[in-house]
Scaffold this motif. Sequence first.
Motif, mmCIF file in Angstrom:
data_model
loop_
_atom_site.group_PDB
_atom_site.id
_atom_site.type_symbol
_atom_site.label_atom_id
_atom_site.label_comp_id
_atom_site.label_asym_id
_atom_site.label_seq_id
_atom_site.Cartn_x
_atom_site.Cartn_y
_atom_site.Cartn_z
ATOM 1 N N PHE A 69 -10.855 -35.304 36.787
ATOM 2 C CA PHE A 69 -10.183 -35.230 35.503
ATOM 3 C C PHE A 69 -10.492 -36.452 34.671
ATOM 4 O O PHE A 69 -10.571 -37.568 35.169
ATOM 5 C CB PHE A 69 -8.667 -35.122 35.686
ATOM 6 N N THR A 70 -10.652 -36.242 33.370
ATOM 7 C CA THR A 70 -10.867 -37.332 32.436
ATOM 8 C C THR A 70 -9.580 -37.577 31.676
ATOM 9 O O THR A 70 -9.019 -36.649 31.078
ATOM 10 C CB THR A 70 -11.988 -36.974 31.435
ATOM 11 N N ASN B 120 -11.609 -28.255 32.237
ATOM 12 C CA ASN B 120 -11.043 -28.794 30.997
ATOM 13 C C ASN B 120 -9.938 -27.939 30.381
ATOM 14 O O ASN B 120 -9.436 -28.274 29.311
ATOM 15 C CB ASN B 120 -12.130 -29.045 29.944
ATOM 16 N N LEU B 121 -9.553 -26.847 31.023
ATOM 17 C CA LEU B 121 -8.466 -26.034 30.472
ATOM 18 C C LEU B 121 -7.162 -26.821 30.473
ATOM 19 O O LEU B 121 -6.395 -26.785 29.509
ATOM 20 C CB LEU B 121 -8.300 -24.748 31.291
ATOM 21 N N ASP B 122 -6.904 -27.512 31.569
ATOM 22 C CA ASP B 122 -5.686 -28.315 31.695
ATOM 23 C C ASP B 122 -6.055 -29.790 31.866
ATOM 24 O O ASP B 122 -5.513 -30.487 32.717
ATOM 25 C CB ASP B 122 -4.834 -27.826 32.860
ATOM 26 N N ARG B 123 -6.970 -30.250 31.032
ATOM 27 C CA ARG B 123 -7.471 -31.623 31.143
ATOM 28 C C ARG B 123 -6.364 -32.663 30.985
ATOM 29 O O ARG B 123 -6.487 -33.792 31.448
ATOM 30 C CB ARG B 123 -8.565 -31.881 30.108
ATOM 31 N N TRP B 124 -5.253 -32.278 30.355
ATOM 32 C CA TRP B 124 -4.116 -33.169 30.137
ATOM 33 C C TRP B 124 -3.396 -33.541 31.431
ATOM 34 O O TRP B 124 -2.626 -34.499 31.453
ATOM 35 C CB TRP B 124 -3.118 -32.516 29.171
ATOM 36 N N ILE B 125 -3.642 -32.818 32.523
ATOM 37 C CA ILE B 125 -2.928 -33.148 33.758
ATOM 38 C C ILE B 125 -3.348 -34.513 34.295
ATOM 39 O O ILE B 125 -2.582 -35.182 34.999
ATOM 40 C CB ILE B 125 -3.138 -32.053 34.830
ATOM 41 N N GLY B 126 -4.537 -34.966 33.944
ATOM 42 C CA GLY B 126 -4.956 -36.297 34.365
ATOM 43 C C GLY B 126 -4.032 -37.368 33.823
ATOM 44 O O GLY B 126 -3.648 -38.297 34.545
ATOM 45 N N GLY C 101 -17.374 -29.578 21.617
ATOM 46 C CA GLY C 101 -15.946 -29.561 21.323
ATOM 47 C C GLY C 101 -15.133 -30.264 22.403
ATOM 48 O O GLY C 101 -15.664 -30.636 23.465
ATOM 49 N N GLU C 102 -13.839 -30.442 22.145
ATOM 50 C CA GLU C 102 -12.967 -31.161 23.076
ATOM 51 C C GLU C 102 -12.886 -30.490 24.434
ATOM 52 O O GLU C 102 -12.684 -31.147 25.449
ATOM 53 C CB GLU C 102 -11.560 -31.297 22.486
#
Length: 323
Positions: free
Chosen positions: A2-3, A97-103, A132-133
């Motif tokens: 994860f980034t 990258n679907l749930d990249r915010w979990i990092g 894209g993001e």
Amino acid sequence: MFTLSRRSPALLLALAGLVIAGCGDDDAGGSAASGADRIDVVATTTVLGDLVREVGGEAVDVTQILQPNSDAHDYEPRPDDVRDTAGAQVVVASGDNLDRWIGDVVEQSGSDAVTIDVSQQLKVRLPGESEGEEASKHDPHWWHDPRNTETAVEEIRDAFIKANPGARAVYERNAIAYIAKVKALDTGIAECFAAVPARERKLVTDHDAFGYFADRYDITVVGAVIPSQTTQAQPSAGEVAELVRTIEREDVKAVFPESSVNPKLAQAIAKQTGASAEYTLYGDSLGEEGSPGATYLGMEQANADAMVKGFTGGSGSCRVPGI
């Protein structure tokens, strides 16, 4: 891997404060953390939440971050997510990258939970967005091919056994039973589409989320209202006009809105072309409790049923026995 995305200092301080406050709670981690028979698990998406509950049964306590009919593509983590993650032993993420915010959530929680990205071991992979993001090597909507879901269940099972060896028998038994249901679902859906002539299997959806489903069941993807794997993209007027021409040229019978996406543009395009827009799909999220798409098995059967009805002008349907 994860980034971690960039966050404002104020948000980071606020999240850190919540973690510190949680650590001072006498019940931090919960009783499941100290018992040999239960573990605390955080699942990012509704699909993963369902799979985790099926595999874990009574040997897990589950916190599911995304709720039914929510859009993972535009989700912003909340302080509650950080607090809930702080006491987890396992975090299950969808990946690509679907749930990249979990990092960010795991980092700010201070949790030492094992984080598994189920996308890493999947057997069936399709190309992802190139820019894209949410750019990723692979299309993040892997669960729409049941073979990938079988692999995800095995990954979840193995992570649970490693975190809680005393409940190995529970996790193994539940995984075997659930994989059998997924296989039956896959076979049943294939039989449903085999009854629809290939020339009629023409799919237009709200966004490009059904590549795996189409590839698995020999469905032709004609286009998407949002021509992207993320709902954060916006179609141009030219792209909409081209989609309208394609729908008319290909004699597409149905445009399929999605439960987690505003249906207005899909409905407008359907009205302009004379196609139906009455059959809704579950793309990125399960549906609410009591809906046909409230579980993963129900979601995919509902999607197959909607597509068969749309492709056949309502004369066909799909029901998988035992699902």
